[in-house]
Scaffold this active site. Structure first.
Site, PDB file in Angstrom:
ATOM      1  N   TYR A  72       5.018   3.253 -11.336  1.00 55.33           N
ATOM      2  CA  TYR A  72       5.257   3.389  -9.667  1.00 55.33           C
ATOM      3  C   TYR A  72       4.736   2.068  -9.315  1.00 55.33           C
ATOM      4  CZ  TYR A  72       7.566   7.735  -9.720  1.00 55.33           C
ATOM      5  OH  TYR A  72       8.352   8.563 -10.180  1.00 55.33           O
TER       6      TYR A  72
ATOM      7  N   ASP B 297       5.495   9.569 -20.379  1.00 54.46           N
ATOM      8  CA  ASP B 297       5.938  10.632 -20.516  1.00 54.46           C
ATOM      9  C   ASP B 297       5.972  11.459 -21.792  1.00 54.46           C
ATOM     10  OD1 ASP B 297       6.359  10.647 -17.846  1.00 54.46           O
ATOM     11  OD2 ASP B 297       8.654  10.396 -17.664  1.00 54.46           O
TER      12      ASP B 297
ATOM     13  N   GLY C 129       4.254  14.997 -23.290  1.00 52.78           N
ATOM     14  CA  GLY C 129       5.448  15.596 -24.276  1.00 52.78           C
ATOM     15  C   GLY C 129       6.806  15.834 -23.869  1.00 52.78           C
TER      16      GLY C 129
ATOM     17  N   CYS D 169       8.432  19.201 -22.480  1.00 51.40           N
ATOM     18  CA  CYS D 169       8.966  19.500 -21.291  1.00 51.40           C
ATOM     19  C   CYS D 169      10.534  19.736 -21.256  1.00 51.40           C
ATOM     20  CB  CYS D 169       8.948  18.274 -20.332  1.00 51.40           C
ATOM     21  SG  CYS D 169       7.060  17.846 -20.172  1.00 51.40           S
TER      22      CYS D 169
ATOM     23  N   VAL E 239      10.334  16.255 -16.838  1.00 52.74           N
ATOM     24  CA  VAL E 239       9.181  15.795 -16.797  1.00 52.74           C
ATOM     25  C   VAL E 239       8.633  15.713 -15.373  1.00 52.74           C
ATOM     26  CG1 VAL E 239       7.402  14.195 -17.605  1.00 52.74           C
ATOM     27  CG2 VAL E 239       9.651  14.539 -18.891  1.00 52.74           C
ATOM     28  N   GLY E 240       7.908  16.795 -14.688  1.00 51.37           N
ATOM     29  CA  GLY E 240       7.607  16.727 -13.207  1.00 51.37           C
ATOM     30  C   GLY E 240       8.989  16.980 -12.540  1.00 51.37           C
TER      31      GLY E 240
ATOM     32  N   TYR F 291      15.726  14.293 -17.354  1.00 54.09           N
ATOM     33  CA  TYR F 291      16.256  13.286 -18.168  1.00 54.09           C
ATOM     34  C   TYR F 291      17.326  14.190 -18.968  1.00 54.09           C
ATOM     35  CZ  TYR F 291      12.243  10.235 -17.318  1.00 54.09           C
ATOM     36  OH  TYR F 291      11.234   9.514 -16.424  1.00 54.09           O
TER      37      TYR F 291
ATOM     38  N   HIS G 122      10.188   2.260  -8.573  1.00 53.37           N
ATOM     39  CA  HIS G 122       9.412   2.362  -9.721  1.00 53.37           C
ATOM     40  C   HIS G 122      10.335   1.943 -10.795  1.00 53.37           C
ATOM     41  CE1 HIS G 122      11.771   6.105  -8.812  1.00 53.37           C
ATOM     42  NE2 HIS G 122      11.974   6.242 -10.024  1.00 53.37           N
TER      43      HIS G 122
ATOM     44  N   HIS H 126      11.818   2.990 -14.907  1.00 54.51           N
ATOM     45  CA  HIS H 126      11.862   3.904 -16.172  1.00 54.51           C
ATOM     46  C   HIS H 126      12.435   2.745 -17.403  1.00 54.51           C
ATOM     47  CE1 HIS H 126      12.174   7.554 -13.942  1.00 54.51           C
ATOM     48  NE2 HIS H 126      12.890   6.697 -12.888  1.00 54.51           N
TER      49      HIS H 126
ATOM     50  N   ASP I 264      13.329  -2.208 -45.813  1.00 54.33           N
ATOM     51  CA  ASP I 264      13.580  -0.960 -45.271  1.00 54.33           C
ATOM     52  C   ASP I 264      12.978  -1.301 -43.953  1.00 54.33           C
ATOM     53  OD1 ASP I 264      13.909   1.544 -44.347  1.00 54.33           O
ATOM     54  OD2 ASP I 264      12.793   2.481 -45.574  1.00 54.33           O
TER      55      ASP I 264
END
Length: 677
Positions: A307, A321, A326, A330, A406-407, A411, A464, A466, A614
């Site tokens: 934020y 997050d 987790g 969540c 998440v709060g 998502y 904010h 993401h 790989d």
């Protein structure tokens, strides 16, 4: 982000403890079973008796077997036994962080390492519940509520990680707590009790600091409740129902954790930290009459949500997050007919409680076939009169969905498998904004930097970001791959060979080391491919898959800002590393109060060779979120993603011979010159 007490109690009440049960033979990449969680708890408790030590389980998940062992087992199954099942455990034992590996074939701890570095493990729901409950009996807080005329029974509190801002000494496992006010709404995030903060020591479970800095008006409850039952006229136009019917049942099969649909075959598992894990994704090649692997393992590695509000109660809100809370932990139960269509099939998962016991998470995944009316391919030929030749194939796909709340943010995570050979990955952001209480009731009153948009009276929506980083271990027709960057370069025509003055061509470069593969996406056109340099098509092209990015965003914070140091893995949209099974979480294992010394950015500083190796592709997508009034009191979904699409993987269009679906039933409608009837 913040987790409120009442929300956590609700989530715990919807989950159930699972009894010990007999387990059939498992796939090596299957999630841990309830039986295995119980065995982990028993083994660790026996090794560290709780009568003399304080023991909590911060994370329990599958300790991924060696990749070559998995591939060897797949090649020789069922004549060989699978690799030994192991669990990776992060536990707090006597106020120290232990990394343990449990071997189920031996019922024993085969590794027990104490973490002495920076950062702390993920938080558990139980310690957040306990911390949030603690503040409700704090006398200075009760006095602060009374001063504001607020009722304690309408207060909900949430916990926030504190980040790191240059401190040389570790702060210990602490969280900040901020509270919200209901009283006429369930939309607690729209009614912050601003400028009151607690600091709670999670180890001692006590308040170590309280501050009531100033009195800010609590935003009004009116117009914030989003429940359908609470809405009042006037309503929007009501649409007629749309029914999804598959009269012959679904076209996909689920065998344990293995999913097969159309030309796709893949393994689906669940992890408390990252959520859905898609493994061993292979596609059937009708020309070669065999399945060819595309991706060994793919998942969300980390989410960084900083934020931009610099006020005292907000500057530390720079969340990771997955690593702190987790992303899988969540996950929420999906609502039939709302989150997923009528033809969806649901799957559950399990996580560990703080005491190590298994907890069921019902309906955490839904899997469904999508027919959205899109066209997979078509052509109408008008150049062969009198014939009019039209061929159309509808676009059908298979979707795996999970929602993580998440709060305040929800998502919506989709992994979509398409018949053309693409894997399309989408994330949709919705839910509720985090808003700051303010004295302002109109934009014209604002005469200072407020770090956000005035959305309603006394309500500022904070700017904010993401950033979502995906771990994509692509194995394009085998493990040995290379990363190719192809730029579209403008060429001027300087001779008289053509009336044209310019054209563009493709200039390709194969990345030899990690530094060669770091890419900031922007205005330059580029093709990004993972190819197998040991496999060619009949035309001589290397077989490959290309990354097609969606919307692009890069960090705007300075490189020396502490949150950005911790999240340096977002500096580039694309990274490529050699496969290392320990390098899976881009923010490091211990993200809470981390210092950026164990991230994707630091791993790549070794500049290892990646050509014909790989390799793992890491892709970061992002949003810069400037809130608008349409985001109040809740946000419509905004989505972005990326696509992994075949690039000379097949000899020709793989859906040339795909037939349209059978049993197509036309709706009871007709068309006239005035429209549908």
């Amino acid at each position: 982000m913040a987790h409120s007490l009442k929300i956590l109690f609700f989530l715990f009440s919807t989950l159930s403890i699972i009894p010990l049960s007999h387990q059939l033979e498992q796939h090596p990449l299957d999630s841990l079973t309830p039986n295995e969680f119980i065995r982990v708890q028993a083994i660790v408790n026996q090794s560290h008796p709780t009568s003399t030590t304080n023991l909590t389980f911060q994370y329990i998940g599958l300790n991924e077997p060696d990749k070559q062992a998995v591939l060897s087992w797949l090649q020789n199954h069922p004549t060989t036994t699978p690799p030994p099942r192991q669990a990776f455990v992060v536990a707090r034992i006597n106020h120290q962080t232990h990394e343990l590996i449990i071997d189920f074939s031996r019922d024993d701890i085969v590794s027990d390492r104490i973490h002495h570095g920076f950062g702390y493990p993920s938080l558990t729901f139980q310690e957040l519940i306990d911390a949030n409950q603690l503040v409700l009996n704090h006398a200075p807080f009760l006095a602060a509520l009374n001063k504001r005329g607020l009722k304690l029974e309408e207060v909900v509190c949430g916990s926030f990680t504190v980040g790191w801002f240059g401190e040389t000494k570790q702060n210990g496992r602490v969280v900040k707590i901020m509270c919200y006010y209901l009283d006429g709404t369930v939309n607690l995030y729209m009614r912050p009790v601003e400028a009151i903060t607690f600091t709670v020591d999670l180890e001692a479970m006590k308040i170590i600091h309280f501050q009531d800095r100033l009195v800010v008006p609590v935003p009004k409850a009116a117009g914030t409740d989003y429940r359908e039952s609470k809405q009042k006229p006037h309503f929007g136009p009501e649409l007629k129902g749309i029914t999804v019917v598959q009269p012959d049942g679904p076209s996909f099969t689920i065998d344990g954790s293995k999913v097969r649909w159309a030309n796709w075959d893949f393994h689906l598992s669940f992890d408390a930290r990252v959520g859905p894990v898609v493994s061993l994704a292979s596609i059937y090649d009708t020309e070669k009459q065999e399945f060819r692997r595309v991706m060994y393992r793919g998942f969300v590695s980390e989410l960084f949500v900083p934020y931009m509000d610099l006020t005292e109660e907000w500057y530390y809100r720079t969340f990771f997050d997955a690593g702190e809370y987790g992303y899988g932990l969540c996950a929420v139960p999906l609502e039939p007919l709302r989150d997923c269509p009528a033809n969806a099939v649901y799957m559950g998962a399990y996580v560990a409680a703080q005491n190590g016991m298994p907890i069921e998470m019902p309906n955490v995944f839904c899997i469904f076939e999508r027919n959205a009316g899109d066209v997979m391919w078509r052509h109408t030929e008008t150049m062969i009169p009198p014939d009019l030749i039209t061929e159309v194939r509808p676009d059908m796909s298979l979707v795996v969905r999970m929602v993580s709340t998440v709060g305040n943010y929800d998502y919506i995570n989709d992994w979509e498998f398409k018949q053309i050979g693409s894997i399309k990955v989408t994330v949709g952001l919705t839910g509720l904004l985090e808003v700051r209480g303010s004295k302002y009731t109109h934009k014209d009153q604002i005469d200072e930097e407020v770090y956000g948009t005035l959305l309603a009276e006394n309500t500022l929506g904070a700017y904010h970001d993401h950033f979502i980083t995906y771990h994509l271990d692509l194995d394009v027709d085998g493990e040995s791959n290379s990363f190719v960057k192809s730029k579209l370069q403008t060429v001027k025509v300087t001779d008289q060979t053509s009336p044209r003055k310019s054209y563009w061509k493709v200039v390709s470069e194969t990345a030899k080391t990690e530094s060669d593969a770091k890419i900031k996406l922007g205005s330059d056109s580029a093709e990004l491919l993972v190819v197998n340099p040991n496999k060619r098509t009949k035309m001589g092209n290397f077989v490959g898959y290309r990354l097609i990015p969606g919307s692009v965003a890069s960090p705007l914070m300075t490189d020396d800002d502490y949150p950005q140091i911790r999240a340096a893995f977002t500096e580039y949209n694309v990274w490529v590393t050699p496969y290392n099974k320990s390098e899976k979480w881009a923010g490091g294992i211990y993200t809470d109060q981390s210092r950026g010394d164990d991230t994707l950015a630091t791993w790549t500083s070794r500049n290892r060779r990646i050509e014909n190796k790989d390799i793992v592709l890491w892709y970061t997508l992002g949003f810069h979120h400037v809130p608008y009034q349409e985001d109040f009191p809740l946000m419509p979904t905004i989505s972005t993603g990326f696509e992994l699409r075949p690039a000379n993987f097949f000899e020709y269009n793989p859906v040339l011979k795909v037939k349209g679906p059978s049993n197509v039933r036309w709706p009871n409608c007709s068309v006239s010159s005035s429209g549908l009837k």
